[in-house]
Design a protein around this motif. Structure first.
Motif, PDB file in Angstrom:
ATOM      1  N   ASN A 104       0.829  -1.204   0.000  1.00 53.37           N
ATOM      2  CA  ASN A 104       0.000   0.000   0.000  1.00 53.37           C
ATOM      3  C   ASN A 104       0.861   1.251   0.000  1.00 53.37           C
ATOM      4  O   ASN A 104       1.867   1.332   0.718  1.00 53.37           O
ATOM      5  N   LEU A 105       0.457   2.231  -0.788  1.00 50.73           N
ATOM      6  CA  LEU A 105       1.086   3.548  -0.797  1.00 50.73           C
ATOM      7  C   LEU A 105      -0.006   4.560  -0.497  1.00 50.73           C
ATOM      8  O   LEU A 105      -0.928   4.758  -1.290  1.00 50.73           O
ATOM      9  N   LEU A 106       0.079   5.177   0.678  1.00 51.10           N
ATOM     10  CA  LEU A 106      -0.958   6.072   1.172  1.00 51.10           C
ATOM     11  C   LEU A 106      -0.448   7.500   1.219  1.00 51.10           C
ATOM     12  O   LEU A 106       0.564   7.788   1.865  1.00 51.10           O
ATOM     13  N   ASP A 107      -1.132   8.403   0.535  1.00 51.40           N
ATOM     14  CA  ASP A 107      -0.850   9.839   0.604  1.00 51.40           C
ATOM     15  C   ASP A 107      -1.718  10.406   1.723  1.00 51.40           C
ATOM     16  O   ASP A 107      -2.939  10.491   1.595  1.00 51.40           O
ATOM     17  N   SER A 108      -1.102  10.804   2.826  1.00 46.57           N
ATOM     18  CA  SER A 108      -1.852  11.188   4.025  1.00 46.57           C
ATOM     19  C   SER A 108      -2.681  12.454   3.824  1.00 46.57           C
ATOM     20  O   SER A 108      -3.767  12.589   4.390  1.00 46.57           O
ATOM     21  N   ARG A 109      -2.161  13.395   3.035  1.00 46.54           N
ATOM     22  CA  ARG A 109      -2.863  14.662   2.856  1.00 46.54           C
ATOM     23  C   ARG A 109      -4.002  14.540   1.843  1.00 46.54           C
ATOM     24  O   ARG A 109      -5.112  15.002   2.068  1.00 46.54           O
ATOM     25  N   LYS A 110      -3.713  13.904   0.721  1.00 52.89           N
ATOM     26  CA  LYS A 110      -4.736  13.712  -0.304  1.00 52.89           C
ATOM     27  C   LYS A 110      -5.690  12.582   0.057  1.00 52.89           C
ATOM     28  O   LYS A 110      -6.757  12.458  -0.538  1.00 52.89           O
ATOM     29  N   ALA A 111      -5.289  11.754   1.045  1.00 51.14           N
ATOM     30  CA  ALA A 111      -6.066  10.571   1.418  1.00 51.14           C
ATOM     31  C   ALA A 111      -6.286   9.677   0.204  1.00 51.14           C
ATOM     32  O   ALA A 111      -7.357   9.125  -0.001  1.00 51.14           O
ATOM     33  N   SER A 112      -5.254   9.567  -0.600  1.00 54.90           N
ATOM     34  CA  SER A 112      -5.286   8.721  -1.785  1.00 54.90           C
ATOM     35  C   SER A 112      -4.476   7.466  -1.509  1.00 54.90           C
ATOM     36  O   SER A 112      -3.321   7.550  -1.065  1.00 54.90           O
ATOM     37  N   VAL A 113      -5.072   6.327  -1.745  1.00 54.12           N
ATOM     38  CA  VAL A 113      -4.433   5.050  -1.466  1.00 54.12           C
ATOM     39  C   VAL A 113      -4.215   4.289  -2.765  1.00 54.12           C
ATOM     40  O   VAL A 113      -5.151   4.083  -3.539  1.00 54.12           O
ATOM     41  N   MET A 114      -2.976   3.891  -3.013  1.00 57.47           N
ATOM     42  CA  MET A 114      -2.677   3.082  -4.182  1.00 57.47           C
ATOM     43  C   MET A 114      -2.249   1.695  -3.729  1.00 57.47           C
ATOM     44  O   MET A 114      -1.361   1.551  -2.877  1.00 57.47           O
ATOM     45  N   ALA A 115      -2.873   0.671  -4.292  1.00 61.67           N
ATOM     46  CA  ALA A 115      -2.481  -0.703  -4.036  1.00 61.67           C
ATOM     47  C   ALA A 115      -1.580  -1.154  -5.178  1.00 61.67           C
ATOM     48  O   ALA A 115      -2.000  -1.198  -6.333  1.00 61.67           O
ATOM     49  N   ILE A 116      -0.328  -1.454  -4.868  1.00 60.45           N
ATOM     50  CA  ILE A 116       0.629  -1.913  -5.869  1.00 60.45           C
ATOM     51  C   ILE A 116       0.667  -3.439  -5.818  1.00 60.45           C
ATOM     52  O   ILE A 116       1.047  -4.010  -4.794  1.00 60.45           O
ATOM     53  N   PRO A 117       0.266  -4.115  -6.880  1.00 59.43           N
ATOM     54  CA  PRO A 117       0.156  -5.573  -6.825  1.00 59.43           C
ATOM     55  C   PRO A 117       1.496  -6.279  -6.902  1.00 59.43           C
ATOM     56  O   PRO A 117       2.409  -5.853  -7.618  1.00 59.43           O
ATOM     57  N   LEU A 118       1.599  -7.369  -6.145  1.00 56.29           N
ATOM     58  CA  LEU A 118       2.700  -8.315  -6.265  1.00 56.29           C
ATOM     59  C   LEU A 118       2.107  -9.556  -6.933  1.00 56.29           C
ATOM     60  O   LEU A 118       1.048  -9.482  -7.539  1.00 56.29           O
ATOM     61  N   ALA A 119       2.766 -10.678  -6.826  1.00 53.36           N
ATOM     62  CA  ALA A 119       2.166 -11.910  -7.336  1.00 53.36           C
ATOM     63  C   ALA A 119       0.993 -12.302  -6.437  1.00 53.36           C
ATOM     64  O   ALA A 119       0.968 -11.981  -5.240  1.00 53.36           O
ATOM     65  N   GLN A 120       0.033 -12.993  -7.003  1.00 55.88           N
ATOM     66  CA  GLN A 120      -1.117 -13.440  -6.226  1.00 55.88           C
ATOM     67  C   GLN A 120      -0.658 -14.310  -5.062  1.00 55.88           C
ATOM     68  O   GLN A 120       0.129 -15.240  -5.241  1.00 55.88           O
ATOM     69  N   GLY A 121      -1.131 -13.988  -3.852  1.00 56.32           N
ATOM     70  CA  GLY A 121      -0.786 -14.754  -2.666  1.00 56.32           C
ATOM     71  C   GLY A 121       0.536 -14.385  -2.029  1.00 56.32           C
ATOM     72  O   GLY A 121       0.912 -14.963  -1.005  1.00 56.32           O
ATOM     73  N   ALA A 122       1.256 -13.413  -2.595  1.00 56.64           N
ATOM     74  CA  ALA A 122       2.531 -12.994  -2.007  1.00 56.64           C
ATOM     75  C   ALA A 122       2.303 -12.498  -0.582  1.00 56.64           C
ATOM     76  O   ALA A 122       1.406 -11.702  -0.320  1.00 56.64           O
ATOM     77  N   ASN A 123       3.137 -12.963   0.348  1.00 56.92           N
ATOM     78  CA  ASN A 123       2.964 -12.675   1.769  1.00 56.92           C
ATOM     79  C   ASN A 123       4.163 -11.886   2.273  1.00 56.92           C
ATOM     80  O   ASN A 123       5.253 -12.433   2.458  1.00 56.92           O
ATOM     81  N   ALA A 124       3.969 -10.587   2.480  1.00 52.27           N
ATOM     82  CA  ALA A 124       5.043  -9.698   2.932  1.00 52.27           C
ATOM     83  C   ALA A 124       4.714  -9.152   4.316  1.00 52.27           C
ATOM     84  O   ALA A 124       3.557  -9.122   4.735  1.00 52.27           O
ATOM     85  N   PHE A 125       5.741  -8.667   5.010  1.00 49.32           N
ATOM     86  CA  PHE A 125       5.548  -8.148   6.370  1.00 49.32           C
ATOM     87  C   PHE A 125       6.174  -6.767   6.554  1.00 49.32           C
ATOM     88  O   PHE A 125       5.505  -5.813   6.909  1.00 49.32           O
ATOM     89  N   LYS A 126       7.482  -6.647   6.306  1.00 50.01           N
ATOM     90  CA  LYS A 126       8.181  -5.370   6.518  1.00 50.01           C
ATOM     91  C   LYS A 126       9.067  -5.070   5.311  1.00 50.01           C
ATOM     92  O   LYS A 126       9.938  -5.858   4.955  1.00 50.01           O
ATOM     93  N   SER A 127       8.834  -3.922   4.704  1.00 51.42           N
ATOM     94  CA  SER A 127       9.631  -3.491   3.561  1.00 51.42           C
ATOM     95  C   SER A 127      10.716  -2.528   4.024  1.00 51.42           C
ATOM     96  O   SER A 127      10.720  -2.054   5.158  1.00 51.42           O
TER      97      SER A 127
END
Length: 398
Positions: A104-127
Motif C-alpha cells: 500500500n502507498l498512502l498519501d496522508s494529505r490527499k487521502a489517496s491510497v494506491m495498491a501496488i500488486p505483487l504476485a497473487q498470494g505474495a505474503n510480505a511483512f516489513k519493507s
C-alpha cells in the motif's frame, strides 16, 4: 482485503553462526522454515482522544511479467492531515500461507491510497525504503523491487524462503533480509549476495556498524557485524516483538510484548541503561500465539515501534488501543495517547515534522492519523492496513 492479520507467533531458537559469501550471486535459500511473525493492520472524521500522562505530556533480477496479481488501483478520500507524507507498507497478511499480494502507498494529505500488486498470494511483512526504491521480501522467497516514482514493481530477485523482513544498512550499502533462521545481506544497488548469518528472529535494528537481531520467542538479542556477517556478541534481552534504534541518542529500544518491558540499551557499549515496565505493553501469552481469537482478546502488547524527529520520543503501537509515548531524552514513559474504543494497534509511523502519528487499527481493518499536538484522531483510512509502515516525504513524487 483477503486475509486478516495475526499477531506475533512462536519462533524456534537458532544457533548463532555465519557463512561468508562475499561477491556471490543472488541465490534462494532452500528449505527455510515458513516465516511466523506478527502481521497487523491502514472514514474520516475528528474523533476525540486524549493523553493520560504519568508525567508530563510530550511536545511534539527479472522483470515482472504475468505473475502480477493485477494493475495498481487508487482510492481517494478526504483528510484533515496537513502534512504531505507518503506511507508505504505491505498489506497485512497472516503469518503463514498465502498473503494479500500487494503493498500500500498512502498519501496522508490527499487521502489517496494506491495498491501496488505483487504476485497473487505474495505474503510480505516489513519493507525497506532506500531513496526512491523499496524492497519487499515475501514468505515465498521472492523480493519485489518497487520504484516509488513510477509506483510499479520493476524487478524481483530470489531471497530465502520464510524471510519477510527488510532493512537498509546505509553505512555498508546493504539490504538485509531477516527470517526465522537467518539474516542475509545483499550489496546495493547490485543486489549481489554478500553474506548470510545463521541467526534469525522477527525484528532487526541497524545501529552504525552493527545489526541487532531479536525474536519474540528468543531469550537473547544477537549482535551482527555488518562488515563480516559474524555474530560478535549478545544482549540478555529477549521476547522482543519489535526494536528500533535512536541514532540521536545512540540507544536501542527493545519491546517485550509478553510482560511490557521496554529495555533501553546503550549501543556504544551494549549495556542496558534502563528497563521501563508498563503493563499495557505486555499481555501476550506464547501459548496462545497460534490462536487468533485468543490473541485478539489480549488487552495489551507492544507492536511496531517508531522514533520521532530529532530522536526525542519513541512511540509504540499497542494492543491496548493506545499509542505509548516514551521520552528518549531521559528514558522515561511519558503517557498514552488513546485512539479508538477497543482498538488493537499494530503498524505505526511518525510524520517527519513530528505533527502526526499514523497507526493501523488491526481489528477494524483501517489506518488512522493522530495529531500529536491535540492527541485527536484527525483522519481514518478504511481498508488500508499494514503491520509495518514506513513514512517518507514525496521528494518530487506526485
Amino acid at each position: 482485503m483477503k486475509h486478516s492479520s495475526w499477531a506475533g507467533m512462536l519462533l524456534a531458537p537458532v544457533m548463532a553462526g555465519v557463512t561468508l559469501m562475499a561477491g556471490a550471486t543472488t541465490a534462494m535459500a532452500q528449505g527455510t522454515s515458513a516465516s511466523i511473525f506478527t502481521s497487523a493492520s491502514a472514514h474520516l472524521g475528528s474523533v476525540p482522544s486524549a493523553m493520560t500522562s504519568k508525567q508530563s505530556k510530550p511536545s511534539h533480477s527479472k522483470p515482472m511479467g504475468s505473475s502480477m496479481s493485477g494493475s495498481s488501483s487508487t482510492t481517494s478520500m478526504k483528510s484533515m492531515v496537513q502534512a504531505s507524507d507518503l506511507l508505504f507498507g505491505p498489506a497485512a497478511s497472516p503469518p503463514m500461507g498465502p498473503g494479500n499480494g500487494q503493498v500500500n502507498l498512502l498519501d496522508s494529505r490527499k487521502a489517496s491510497v494506491m495498491a501496488i500488486p505483487l504476485a497473487q498470494g505474495a505474503n510480505a511483512f516489513k519493507s525497506a525504503v532506500d531513496g526512491h526504491v523499496a524492497y519487499v521480501p515475501t514468505l515465498q522467497g521472492t523480493t519485489y523491487v518497487v520504484n516509488l516514482l513510477s509506483r510499479k514493481v520493476i524487478t524481483t530477485f530470489s531471497t530465502p524462503k520464510g524471510a519477510r523482513i527488510a532493512d537498509i544498512a546505509k553505512r555498508n550499502h546493504l539490504l538485509l533480509i531477516t527470517g526465522p533462521t537467518s539474516v542475509t545481506a545483499y550489496a546495493l544497488p547490485s543486489r549481489k549476495l554478500v553474506w548470510t548469518a545463521n541467526v534469525g528472529g522477527n525484528t532487526l535494528a541497524v545501529a552504525g556498524r552493527y545489526a541487532y537481531v531479536s525474536g519474540n520467542a528468543l531469550k537473547t538479542t544477537q549482535i551482527v557485524d555488518l562488515a563480516t556477517g559474524k555474530v560478535t556478541g549478545s544482549i540478555p534481552v529477549g521476547m522482543i516483538e519489535d526494536s528500533v534504534y535512536d541514532a540521536k541518542r545512540h540507544t536501542l529500544w527493545l519491546a517485550d510484548f509478553t510482560n511490557g518491558d521496554m529495555t533501553i540499551v546503550n549501543a556504544k557499549d551494549n549495556k542496558v541503561e534502563r528497563v521501563i515496565q508498563e503493563k499495557e505493553g505486555g499481555g501476550f501469552s506464547m501459548a496462545d500465539m497460534s490462536n487468533k481469537k485468543a490473541m485478539m482478546m489480549a488487552k495489551g502488547g507492544f507492536m511496531q515501534l517508531a522514533v520521532g524527529p530529532q530522536g526525542k520520543h519513541v512511540y509504540a503501537a499497542s494492543f491496548s488501543g493506545n499509542i505509548m509515548v516514551y521520552d528518549a531524552t531521559n528514558n522515561t514513559f511519558k503517557g498514552d495517547i488513546s485512539t479508538l474504543p477497543m482498538a488493537k494497534l499494530s503498524g505505526i509511523a511518525i510524520d517527519p515534522s513530528g505533527r502526526y502519528a499514523y497507526t493501523t487499527v488491526e481489528n477494524q481493518m483501517e489506518t488512522i492519523a493522530v495529531s500529536l499536538k491535540t492527541d485527536k484522531v484527525v483522519a481514518t483510512y478504511p481498508k488500508v492496513e499494514s503491520n509495518r509502515w514506513s513514512v517518507i516525504k514525496p521528494m518530487g513524487m506526485s
